[in-house]
Design a protein around this motif. Structure first.
Motif, mmCIF file in Angstrom:
data_model
loop_
_atom_site.group_PDB
_atom_site.id
_atom_site.type_symbol
_atom_site.label_atom_id
_atom_site.label_comp_id
_atom_site.label_asym_id
_atom_site.label_seq_id
_atom_site.Cartn_x
_atom_site.Cartn_y
_atom_site.Cartn_z
ATOM 1 N N CYS A 62 0.830 -1.207 0.000
ATOM 2 C CA CYS A 62 0.000 0.000 0.000
ATOM 3 C C CYS A 62 0.865 1.258 0.000
ATOM 4 N N THR A 63 0.294 2.343 -0.506
ATOM 5 C CA THR A 63 0.961 3.632 -0.344
ATOM 6 C C THR A 63 0.774 4.111 1.101
ATOM 7 N N ILE A 64 1.529 5.125 1.476
ATOM 8 C CA ILE A 64 1.526 5.626 2.847
ATOM 9 C C ILE A 64 0.365 6.607 3.038
ATOM 10 N N PRO A 65 -0.485 6.399 4.039
ATOM 11 C CA PRO A 65 -1.550 7.385 4.315
ATOM 12 C C PRO A 65 -0.930 8.741 4.650
ATOM 13 N N THR A 66 -1.523 9.800 4.104
ATOM 14 C CA THR A 66 -0.952 11.133 4.322
ATOM 15 C C THR A 66 -1.935 12.096 4.994
ATOM 16 N N ALA A 67 -3.086 11.603 5.431
ATOM 17 C CA ALA A 67 -4.013 12.465 6.164
ATOM 18 C C ALA A 67 -3.341 12.961 7.441
ATOM 19 N N GLY A 68 -3.467 14.234 7.707
ATOM 20 C CA GLY A 68 -2.860 14.823 8.901
ATOM 21 C C GLY A 68 -1.444 15.311 8.687
ATOM 22 N N ASP A 69 -0.844 15.020 7.533
ATOM 23 C CA ASP A 69 0.523 15.476 7.281
ATOM 24 C C ASP A 69 0.623 16.999 7.341
ATOM 25 N N ASP A 70 -0.432 17.689 6.877
ATOM 26 C CA ASP A 70 -0.400 19.147 6.874
ATOM 27 C C ASP A 70 -0.391 19.735 8.281
ATOM 28 N N VAL A 71 -0.788 18.936 9.262
ATOM 29 C CA VAL A 71 -0.816 19.399 10.659
ATOM 30 C C VAL A 71 0.429 18.943 11.418
ATOM 31 N N PHE A 72 0.820 17.684 11.205
ATOM 32 C CA PHE A 72 1.867 17.085 12.027
ATOM 33 C C PHE A 72 3.274 17.184 11.424
ATOM 34 N N LEU A 73 3.386 17.440 10.130
ATOM 35 C CA LEU A 73 4.692 17.406 9.473
ATOM 36 C C LEU A 73 5.089 18.774 8.927
ATOM 37 N N THR A 74 6.397 18.955 8.751
ATOM 38 C CA THR A 74 6.900 20.169 8.120
ATOM 39 C C THR A 74 6.700 20.065 6.607
ATOM 40 N N GLU A 75 6.919 21.164 5.922
ATOM 41 C CA GLU A 75 6.777 21.171 4.458
ATOM 42 C C GLU A 75 7.749 20.183 3.818
ATOM 43 N N GLU A 76 8.967 20.121 4.344
ATOM 44 C CA GLU A 76 9.963 19.190 3.810
ATOM 45 C C GLU A 76 9.542 17.737 4.038
ATOM 46 N N GLN A 77 9.012 17.447 5.213
ATOM 47 C CA GLN A 77 8.561 16.087 5.520
ATOM 48 C C GLN A 77 7.378 15.686 4.639
ATOM 49 N N ARG A 78 6.486 16.643 4.381
ATOM 50 C CA ARG A 78 5.347 16.355 3.498
ATOM 51 C C ARG A 78 5.832 16.050 2.090
ATOM 52 N N ALA A 79 6.817 16.785 1.634
ATOM 53 C CA ALA A 79 7.376 16.540 0.303
ATOM 54 C C ALA A 79 8.037 15.162 0.239
ATOM 55 N N ASP A 80 8.709 14.769 1.327
ATOM 56 C CA ASP A 80 9.343 13.448 1.378
ATOM 57 C C ASP A 80 8.295 12.335 1.287
ATOM 58 N N ASN A 81 7.162 12.516 1.972
ATOM 59 C CA ASN A 81 6.115 11.491 1.913
ATOM 60 C C ASN A 81 5.511 11.387 0.518
ATOM 61 N N LEU A 82 5.386 12.519 -0.158
ATOM 62 C CA LEU A 82 4.900 12.502 -1.536
ATOM 63 C C LEU A 82 5.864 11.711 -2.424
ATOM 64 N N THR A 83 7.164 11.942 -2.223
ATOM 65 C CA THR A 83 8.182 11.207 -2.986
ATOM 66 C C THR A 83 8.144 9.717 -2.649
#
Length: 272
Positions: free
Chosen positions: A174-195
């Motif tokens: 499965c791909t990684i769930p990303t709900a809540g990333d905008d609250v719990f993660l930095t912009e760089e971390q969100r970009a890493d999860n997208l990658t």
């Protein structure tokens, strides 16, 4: 006012850990085999919180998470004629490094989860393995895990799963769930999860290691996952509704695989 807010936070934390305790108890709840015939099969769900079922309703006499919900949905399936048992092997807050085979890990203290799994008799007979990992890689500090590290770890994990147990097993990633990333993660971390998710999709699509695409649980590639009621109050873990939706989404994805395996077992038994 501050005292009231602090008390509400304290109650929320207490409720979360009580809920987690029940989920761990429910993890070892093995529902009665859903008998649809004299042939038996097994599915194993492994991974982190999302595999374990954090956020789901649970009790000491019922399971939780995708393993329990999937078993319940399969019982309704007319196309599934034989018995399938689904086992929950999720582990709270684990990352991909935690699931590596000791031979593949660079840690001084080697991880043990994979060894425990591959010595589990229930895993050894599994014909389908569902992998839900990667959510905690972006939060890993020592050592830090890049998106490329995540992909490499997942490749090694899937290869270890493939070479142990039932040699004809299917592995769904499965791909990684990303709900809540905008609250719990930095912009760089969100970009890493997208990658990470782009790399996971490409790897599963290539099918080099016999790995098949599982559910798309991230918001970028699956707009259906944007519904707020799919998530628990923290906005990150799935709710009872979310796990139920996932279970229903799994059915059309794995139904052809399951039917093919049922037919192959039936033919073999008849000597055809």
């Amino acid at each position: 006012m501050e005292v009231i807010k602090s008390f509400e936070v304290f109650l929320t934390i207490c409720f979360f850990y009580i809920k987690l305790w029940f989920i761990y108890l429910a993890r070892w709840y093995e529902p009665p085999l859903r008998t649809k015939g004299s042939y038996n099969h097994a599915i194993v769900v492994l991974g982190d919180d999302h595999a374990l079922g954090v956020g789901d309703y649970s009790s000491m006499v019922s399971g939780s998470g995708i393993a329990f919900k999937l078993g319940r949905e399969l019982a309704k399936e007319g196309a599934i004629r034989q018995s399938w048992q689904i086992y929950n092997r999720g582990e709270y807050k684990t990352n991909t490094e935690d699931w590596l085979h000791p031979a593949d890990s660079k840690r001084i203290e080697k991880p043990e989860l994979m060894i425990k799994l591959i010595h589990d008799p229930k895993y050894l007979k599994a014909e389908i393995v569902i992998v839900m990992l990667g959510s905690y890689d972006t939060l890993q500090k020592n050592p830090s895990l890049t998106p490329q590290d995540t992909l490499r770890n997942l490749e090694l994990i899937c290869q270890a799963l493939k070479r142990t147990g039932n040699e004809r097993k299917s592995i769904y990633l499965c791909t990684i769930p990303t709900a809540g990333d905008d609250v719990f993660l930095t912009e760089e971390q969100r970009a890493d999860n997208l990658t990470r998710n782009l790399l996971i999709e490409a790897y599963a699509t290539k099918n080099d290691d016999g790995v098949l695409p599982g559910l798309h649980l991230d918001l970028a590639s699956n707009f259906e996952m944007k519904r707020r009621n799919l998530y628990w109050r923290d906005g990150r873990h799935f709710s009872d509704i979310g796990y139920t939706k996932m279970a229903k989404d799994w059915i059309p994805l794995i139904r052809p695989d399951m039917v093919k395996r049922e037919f192959a077992l039936f033919r073999s038994d008849l000597g055809l």
